[in-house]
Design an enzyme around this catalytic site. Structure first.
Site, mmCIF file in Angstrom:
data_model
loop_
_atom_site.group_PDB
_atom_site.id
_atom_site.type_symbol
_atom_site.label_atom_id
_atom_site.label_comp_id
_atom_site.label_asym_id
_atom_site.label_seq_id
_atom_site.Cartn_x
_atom_site.Cartn_y
_atom_site.Cartn_z
ATOM 1 N N SER A 1 -13.462 -1.539 6.145
ATOM 2 C CA SER A 1 -13.330 -2.568 7.185
ATOM 3 C C SER A 1 -12.929 -2.037 8.550
ATOM 4 C CB SER A 1 -12.321 -3.623 6.728
ATOM 5 O OG SER A 1 -11.088 -3.029 6.418
ATOM 6 N N HIS B 1 -17.555 -6.815 3.883
ATOM 7 C CA HIS B 1 -18.330 -6.438 5.077
ATOM 8 C C HIS B 1 -19.753 -6.015 4.741
ATOM 9 C CE1 HIS B 1 -14.819 -6.650 7.690
ATOM 10 N NE2 HIS B 1 -14.153 -6.221 6.620
ATOM 11 N N LYS C 1 -17.269 -13.766 7.082
ATOM 12 C CA LYS C 1 -17.935 -12.796 7.953
ATOM 13 C C LYS C 1 -19.406 -13.219 8.121
ATOM 14 C CE LYS C 1 -14.358 -9.860 6.259
ATOM 15 N NZ LYS C 1 -13.287 -10.304 7.132
HETATM 16 N N1 PMP Z 1 -11.558 -7.518 1.962
HETATM 17 C C1 PMP Z 1 -11.876 -6.877 3.098
HETATM 18 C C2 PMP Z 1 -12.475 -5.515 3.021
HETATM 19 C C3 PMP Z 1 -11.667 -7.513 4.333
HETATM 20 O O1 PMP Z 1 -11.977 -6.871 5.458
HETATM 21 C C4 PMP Z 1 -11.123 -8.805 4.353
HETATM 22 C C5 PMP Z 1 -10.885 -9.549 5.658
HETATM 23 N N2 PMP Z 1 -10.721 -8.837 6.779
HETATM 24 C C6 PMP Z 1 -10.791 -9.413 3.151
HETATM 25 C C7 PMP Z 1 -11.025 -8.744 1.976
HETATM 26 C C8 PMP Z 1 -10.178 -10.793 3.132
HETATM 27 O O2 PMP Z 1 -11.147 -11.733 3.391
HETATM 28 P P1 PMP Z 1 -10.808 -13.163 4.036
HETATM 29 O O3 PMP Z 1 -10.648 -12.954 5.516
HETATM 30 O O4 PMP Z 1 -12.016 -13.949 3.711
HETATM 31 O O5 PMP Z 1 -9.585 -13.668 3.398
#
Ligand code: PMP
Length: 399
Positions: free
Chosen positions: A184, A212, A243
């Site tokens: 991420s 992602h 996303k």
């Molecule tokens: N896993 C990863 C790799 C993320 O980047 C994120 C959010 N940035 C999440 C899980 C959590 O997802 P959410 O924002 O939908 O709670």
């Protein structure tokens, strides 16, 4: 507040030097939809800090689907999936997602964070081993803490280190390797072919966080396992809707009996209210668009490749990014905040990333592409980034 808490809060106040210098870059208030241009403080700003990779958050068909769902089901479910909070559209979306990522079954969570938290904590126990990439997302780390299992971290995407760490574990212990698909912050891709080979060698299960990757890589954006044609070698695929899928929520997909177990053991699912109808309907409409308009993913990659080319030609160091997340390394927290601030004043929104999201020597600007950006917008943003680097006297080649 009682004394001990006051001390902690006061210490935090002192630490926010960036606030005193007027450089605070978080909780910025946006007055418009999340598009390639947003309104901040009444001014238009180019958005290069959004996770809306396919640019669908303001799509008329998706907004219409959300409105219709509110008309039919109301604004909330007033309960958890286990009890009164399951709608027919929750089940419909679960079936669609399972097919989309080529798994037998899927279950929805109210956020991606809750999916990782609930799944990881309910699958492992004190005598089991969780094997994590050191750069895995915070929700994976928190899930691992709640599982009370033994946590082993391997160096980022380093398959020799993964093998070494696994070879030290008892043969008959339960082991789960969890990795981001696309990382991420760094934007690079897990070495899945090697990872599944090693997992097989040591009898470990594999879970991939495709937050992602969905809508970005694989057949019709079906994620990392699909990209490498390794669907059968990945036991669990986790995804989010915050996303590419223009909504909020998350899911886990796998074989039917594992999903059934998760449905009855994941505490963040059982003890939390279900996704609201508008959010579920938005994801169904987004999935329709993703599956019927694959050219959107092609455009996302055209934009990504164009931005990478321009950034490299302009002398920026962007590491091994292989996705629409392009890290521009600065390696100095204060300068990262200064550049973010200068860019915003000049009409470009980017995200500053500092410790603990990345190691303290790796602070960076996270430059994110959307399918709906124009080449012109990308050119303007990179020109302004170059000017901001000059303004803080950062040499491009040294960072
Ligand atoms: N896993 C990863 C790799 C993320 O980047 C994120 C959010 N940035 C999440 C899980 C959590 O997802 P959410 O924002 O939908 O709670």
């Amino acid at each position: 507040m009682r004394k001990k808490l006051i001390d902690r809060i006061d210490a935090f106040k002192d630490a926010t030097l960036v606030k005193k210098k007027g450089l605070y870059p978080y909780f910025r208030s946006i007055e418009s939809a999340q598009d390639t241009e947003v309104i901040i403080g009444g001014k238009k700003v180019l958005m290069f800090g959004s996770n809306s990779y396919l640019g669908l958050t303001n799509h008329p068909k998706i907004k219409e689907a959300a409105k219709l769902a509110i008309d039919k089901y109301g604004t909330g479910c007033a309960g958890s999936r286990l009890l009164n909070g399951s709608l027919d559209i929750h089940l419909q979306l679960e079936n669609r997602l399972a097919k989309y990522v080529s798994k037998e079954a899927a279950v929805l969570f109210s956020t991606g964070f809750q999916a990782n938290l609930g799944v990881i904590s309910c699958l492992l126990d004190r005598n089991d081993f969780l094997i994590l990439d050191e750069y895995d997302h915070a929700s994976i780390i928190d899930g691992s803490r709640l599982s009370f299992s033994r946590i082993i971290k391997y160096a980022h995407n380093d398959m020799d280190d993964l093998r070494k760490k696994l070879s030290r574990l008892p043969e008959d212990a339960a082991k789960l390797i969890v990795s981001d698909g696309i990382f991420s912050m760094e934007g690079d891709l897990v070495n899945l072919p090697e990872l599944v080979k090693i997992a097989d060698e040591f009898g470990a299960n594999v879970m991939i966080d495709d937050a992602h990757s969905l809508g970005v890589i694989g057949f019709n954006g079906a994620g990392t396992a699909s990209h490498f044609n390794l669907n059968n070698s990945v036991d669990l695929i986790m995804g989010t809707f915050s996303k590419s899928f223009a909504s909020l929520g998350g899911f886990i997909a796998g074989d039917a009996s594992t999903i059934e177990y998760i449905k009855h053991h994941a505490r963040s699912l059982i003890f939390s209210a279900s996704m609201p109808p508008s959010a579920v309907a938005s994801v169904i409409a987004a999935l329709d668009i993703v599956e019927s308009e694959p050219e959107r993913i092609d455009k996302l990659w055209e934009n990504t490749n164009y931005a990478k080319k321009l950034l490299i030609e302009s002398g920026f160091y962007i590491g091994p990014s292989n996705s629409p997340i392009i890290p521009v390394y600065i390696r100095d927290n204060m300068k990262t905040f200064m550049i973010t601030n200068i860019l915003q004043e000049n009409g470009v929104f980017v995200n500053p990333v500092v410790s603990p999201a990345v190691p303290s020597h790796s602070s960076l600007i996270r430059f994110s592409l959307m399918a709906t950006h124009s080449f012109k917008q990308i050119e303007i943003a990179i020109e302004k980034l170059t000017a901001a680097f000059k303004a803080v006297d950062l040499s491009l080649v040294d960072v």
